[in-house]
Design an enzyme around this catalytic site. Structure first.
Site, PDB file in Angstrom:
ATOM      1  CG  HIS A 242      -1.748  -1.189   1.440  1.00  0.00           C
ATOM      2  ND1 HIS A 242      -2.847  -1.504   0.662  1.00  0.00           N
ATOM      3  CD2 HIS A 242      -1.653  -2.193   2.350  1.00  0.00           C
ATOM      4  CE1 HIS A 242      -3.380  -2.632   1.079  1.00  0.00           C
ATOM      5  NE2 HIS A 242      -2.690  -3.071   2.099  1.00  0.00           N
TER       6      HIS A 242
HETATM    7  O1  RIB Z   1      -5.249  -0.175   4.716  1.00  0.00           O
HETATM    8  C1  RIB Z   1      -3.858  -0.161   4.494  1.00  0.00           C
HETATM    9  C2  RIB Z   1      -3.213   0.925   5.306  1.00  0.00           C
HETATM   10  O2  RIB Z   1      -3.446   0.685   6.697  1.00  0.00           O
HETATM   11  C3  RIB Z   1      -1.682   0.968   5.151  1.00  0.00           C
HETATM   12  O3  RIB Z   1      -1.230   2.288   5.325  1.00  0.00           O
HETATM   13  C4  RIB Z   1      -1.210   0.120   6.295  1.00  0.00           C
HETATM   14  O4  RIB Z   1       0.116   0.464   6.716  1.00  0.00           O
HETATM   15  C5  RIB Z   1      -2.200   0.491   7.355  1.00  0.00           C
HETATM   16  O5  RIB Z   1      -1.767   1.726   7.941  1.00  0.00           O
END
Ligand code: RIB
Ligand code: CA
Length: 313
Positions: A242
């Site tokens: 992500h």
């Molecule tokens: O949903 C994914 C996000 O939530 C990413 O930033 C992960 O590190 C968590 O913070």
């Protein structure tokens, strides 16, 4: 001229990779500081993990600030089930020795933005938006001074990952997200719609390990750990990476495609609290307020990431 950024983060293995990518790219990115926020794990761990990541990159000079330890409203929701008890499970990293800055993260955000020329600093939130929203509430005059907010969060076509409707970062603090998305600041969003196309397949994970460096080995161990949950849940061929989508965008924006649309944050819904209501088809008549990414060149993304991580020896 490199782009001056502040990374707001809740490490988190994917946060770690995003931070390493930024630190490996000094021609494009100057990291003014890291501000830690409670999210994946409590603040005491996110600020510690941020220091461990900077030391792994050989960057004890980076200033790291602890910020808010809970959302603006409601209880803190964490994600140890995804990231492990420490938030950085996977590699064995030494305890940090670099200092945590005395000042609160919100004070650092406000003072840095007040002092910098207008439109110079970009904020890169990778976790819940509590620190950013608190700074905007305490010092509303900083909003027009911010060049852009490039954040990881939200979901539309991909729906939620922590509830059926909401993505984790937004779900943890919907009130904060509503303040940020209502601020009028230029916002670029990396939602699950795009991050779920950045999958760490086995060959991509092997490419990290083949770098043969402490950073390469640590990133391979992080993504190995991080992927077990998502692979089981989605049956995908690897974990979605992500947060590095945020820093990759700053380096090669052409890797991403999206649409400038209206995005509102649901804060009241019984089943939809924390949902990013993206008006992708322009049916609401509400003014667009964010560039919402939907697609990326995954091979180009991993090629950039692996090449840059290889520069950290
Ligand atoms: O949903 C994914 C996000 O939530 C990413 O930033 C992960 O590190 C968590 O913070
Ligand atoms: Ca994160």
């Amino acid at each position: 001229m490199p782009r001056k950024i502040i990374i707001d983060t809740d490490p988190g293995q994917d946060d770690a990779v995003a931070i390493l990518l930024a630190l490996a790219s000094p021609d494009e990115i100057e990291v003014l500081g890291l501000t830690a926020v409670a999210g994946n794990v409590p603040l005491a761990l996110t600020q510690k993990n941020a220091r461990m990541i900077c030391e792994l990159a050989g960057r004890r000079d980076i200033r790291i600030f602890a910020g808010c330890d809970r959302p603006l409203a409601g209880q803190l929701v964490t994600a140890e089930h995804v990231h492990g008890r420490t938030g950085l499970d996977g590699p064995t990293l030494p305890e940090p020795t670099m200092p945590l800055q005395e000042a609160h993260a919100v004070a650092f955000l406000i003072e840095t933005l007040r002092a910098a020329p207008e439109g110079e600093v970009t904020l890169c939130p990778l976790g819940p938006l509590t620190n950013i929203a608190t700074a905007l509430r305490e010092a509303p005059e900083i909003a027009p001074r911010i060049r852009e907010i490039v954040l990881m969060g939200g979901a539309y076509f991909e729906v939620g990952n922590i509830t059926p409707a909401a993505e984790f970062n937004i779900f943890v603090d919907p009130e904060a997200a509503a303040i940020v998305f209502g601020s009028g600041i230029p916002i670029t969003v990396m939602p699950l719609d795009v991050t779920h196309k950045a999958l760490v397949t086995a060959p991509r994970n092997a490419a990290f390990r083949t770098l043969g460096t402490p950073v390469g080995r640590a990133v391979a161990a992080m993504t190995d750990f991080f992927e077990r949950y998502d692979r089981e849940k989605y049956g995908s061929e690897g974990a979605p990476l992500h947060d590095p989508c945020v820093t990759a965008y700053l380096i090669r924006p052409e890797l991403f495609r999206g649409r400038h649309v209206n995005v509102e944050i649901e804060t009241e819904g019984r089943f939809t609290r924390g949902m990013t209501v993206a008006d992708w088809w322009g049916v609401s008549g509400r003014a667009p307020n964010a560039t919402f990414m939907g697609d990326l060149d995954a091979d180009g993304f991993f090629g950039l990431l692996t090449d840059r991580l290889g520069r950290l020896t």
